[in-house]
Motif scaffolding. Sequence first.
Motif, PDB file in Angstrom:
ATOM      1  N   THR A   1      49.562  41.276  35.471  1.00 41.55           N
ATOM      2  CA  THR A   1      48.425  42.153  35.216  1.00 41.55           C
ATOM      3  C   THR A   1      47.577  41.645  34.059  1.00 41.55           C
ATOM      4  O   THR A   1      48.108  41.364  32.987  1.00 41.55           O
ATOM      5  CB  THR A   1      48.921  43.577  34.878  1.00 41.55           C
ATOM      6  N   PRO A   2      46.246  41.527  34.266  1.00 38.98           N
ATOM      7  CA  PRO A   2      45.375  41.201  33.132  1.00 38.98           C
ATOM      8  C   PRO A   2      45.466  42.326  32.097  1.00 38.98           C
ATOM      9  O   PRO A   2      45.506  43.495  32.452  1.00 38.98           O
ATOM     10  CB  PRO A   2      43.975  41.144  33.752  1.00 38.98           C
TER      11      PRO A   2
ATOM     12  N   PHE B   1      43.566  40.229  39.213  1.00 42.38           N
ATOM     13  CA  PHE B   1      42.177  40.242  38.769  1.00 42.38           C
ATOM     14  C   PHE B   1      41.877  41.486  37.952  1.00 42.38           C
ATOM     15  O   PHE B   1      42.554  42.497  38.065  1.00 42.38           O
ATOM     16  CB  PHE B   1      41.234  40.217  39.983  1.00 42.38           C
ATOM     17  N   GLY B   2      40.833  41.389  37.145  1.00 42.58           N
ATOM     18  CA  GLY B   2      40.374  42.542  36.373  1.00 42.58           C
ATOM     19  C   GLY B   2      38.892  42.410  36.087  1.00 42.58           C
ATOM     20  O   GLY B   2      38.350  41.311  36.027  1.00 42.58           O
ATOM     21  N   GLY B   3      38.230  43.550  35.953  1.00 44.11           N
ATOM     22  CA  GLY B   3      36.819  43.579  35.600  1.00 44.11           C
ATOM     23  C   GLY B   3      36.591  44.728  34.633  1.00 44.11           C
ATOM     24  O   GLY B   3      37.341  45.706  34.643  1.00 44.11           O
ATOM     25  N   ASP B   4      35.586  44.614  33.777  1.00 42.32           N
ATOM     26  CA  ASP B   4      35.317  45.685  32.819  1.00 42.32           C
ATOM     27  C   ASP B   4      33.815  45.882  32.647  1.00 42.32           C
ATOM     28  O   ASP B   4      33.020  45.307  33.380  1.00 42.32           O
ATOM     29  CB  ASP B   4      36.014  45.426  31.483  1.00 42.32           C
TER      30      ASP B   4
ATOM     31  N   GLY C   1      30.970  43.269  32.695  1.00 41.81           N
ATOM     32  CA  GLY C   1      30.598  42.611  33.943  1.00 41.81           C
ATOM     33  C   GLY C   1      31.408  41.365  34.226  1.00 41.81           C
ATOM     34  O   GLY C   1      31.227  40.727  35.251  1.00 41.81           O
ATOM     35  N   VAL C   2      32.313  41.028  33.331  1.00 42.25           N
ATOM     36  CA  VAL C   2      33.151  39.843  33.488  1.00 42.25           C
ATOM     37  C   VAL C   2      34.309  40.157  34.424  1.00 42.25           C
ATOM     38  O   VAL C   2      34.920  41.220  34.332  1.00 42.25           O
ATOM     39  CB  VAL C   2      33.692  39.378  32.114  1.00 42.25           C
ATOM     40  N   ILE C   3      34.606  39.223  35.320  1.00 38.76           N
ATOM     41  CA  ILE C   3      35.795  39.317  36.169  1.00 38.76           C
ATOM     42  C   ILE C   3      36.709  38.180  35.738  1.00 38.76           C
ATOM     43  O   ILE C   3      36.280  37.034  35.628  1.00 38.76           O
ATOM     44  CB  ILE C   3      35.451  39.182  37.660  1.00 38.76           C
ATOM     45  N   CYS C   4      37.960  38.521  35.465  1.00 39.83           N
ATOM     46  CA  CYS C   4      38.907  37.481  35.073  1.00 39.83           C
ATOM     47  C   CYS C   4      40.145  37.565  35.948  1.00 39.83           C
ATOM     48  O   CYS C   4      40.346  38.530  36.680  1.00 39.83           O
ATOM     49  CB  CYS C   4      39.246  37.583  33.594  1.00 39.83           C
TER      50      CYS C   4
ATOM     51  N   LEU D   1      41.689  47.067  37.274  1.00 41.38           N
ATOM     52  CA  LEU D   1      42.685  46.002  37.380  1.00 41.38           C
ATOM     53  C   LEU D   1      43.338  45.990  38.758  1.00 41.38           C
ATOM     54  O   LEU D   1      43.578  47.047  39.352  1.00 41.38           O
ATOM     55  CB  LEU D   1      43.764  46.200  36.313  1.00 41.38           C
ATOM     56  N   THR D   2      43.653  44.796  39.249  1.00 43.58           N
ATOM     57  CA  THR D   2      44.339  44.648  40.531  1.00 43.58           C
ATOM     58  C   THR D   2      45.444  43.611  40.395  1.00 43.58           C
ATOM     59  O   THR D   2      45.276  42.594  39.720  1.00 43.58           O
ATOM     60  CB  THR D   2      43.376  44.195  41.642  1.00 43.58           C
ATOM     61  N   VAL D   3      46.576  43.894  41.027  1.00 43.22           N
ATOM     62  CA  VAL D   3      47.690  42.937  41.063  1.00 43.22           C
ATOM     63  C   VAL D   3      48.198  42.857  42.504  1.00 43.22           C
ATOM     64  O   VAL D   3      48.162  43.847  43.230  1.00 43.22           O
ATOM     65  CB  VAL D   3      48.848  43.328  40.116  1.00 43.22           C
ATOM     66  N   PRO D   4      48.666  41.681  42.924  1.00 48.90           N
ATOM     67  CA  PRO D   4      49.173  41.562  44.291  1.00 48.90           C
ATOM     68  C   PRO D   4      50.376  42.475  44.518  1.00 48.90           C
ATOM     69  O   PRO D   4      51.236  42.613  43.648  1.00 48.90           O
ATOM     70  CB  PRO D   4      49.590  40.093  44.406  1.00 48.90           C
TER      71      PRO D   4
END
Length: 180
Positions: free
Chosen positions: A162-163, A146-149, A152-155, A132-135
């Motif tokens: 935070t996602p 943004f987040g990825g798991d 393979g999806v990035i949302c 997970l990433t947040v500004p």
Amino acid sequence: MKKQKGFTLIELLIVVAIIGIIAAIAIPSLLRARVSANESATIGDIRTVISAQAAYQSANGGWYSSTITCLNAPVGTGCIPNYPANAPTFVDSAISSLASKSGYNRSFQPGATVTANTSVTGTNSTTSYAYLTVPSNVGQTGVRAFGGDASGVICFTPNGSTPVAAVSGVLTLSSCSILQ
């Protein structure tokens, strides 16, 4: 008596006003470009982590790493057993340190720990993960989070929040929009 040559005060004020108008037009565009560059770099890092986890999974008996440090040092304790010391790592230290990068704060959430054959699979193994990433400063360093798991999806979340990642290290896609 000699006539002095130079610019009058009015001419100088006009030049300063023109420079101010040009700056007022250009600065917001530069800020938007910086935000866009930060977001692109962050999305690239998420894709790197997803790819690194896929490669780690194939080297670790079908399981992901439950610690992001194993992606940078797979020979470490609990990572991949019998992994050659001279073999390549999966990510660089800038990503595995989870330090703030490109104006984004990063976090890693592992899924459930796996109890498997430890001669083949490391003890730091999991069924899933979320990155997970947040500004760092919403609106200035980035607008979206943004987040990825493991899927393979990035949302992303459009407001920088935070996602949501469930306890099992899987993104809750109802809390964020899938990046196309």
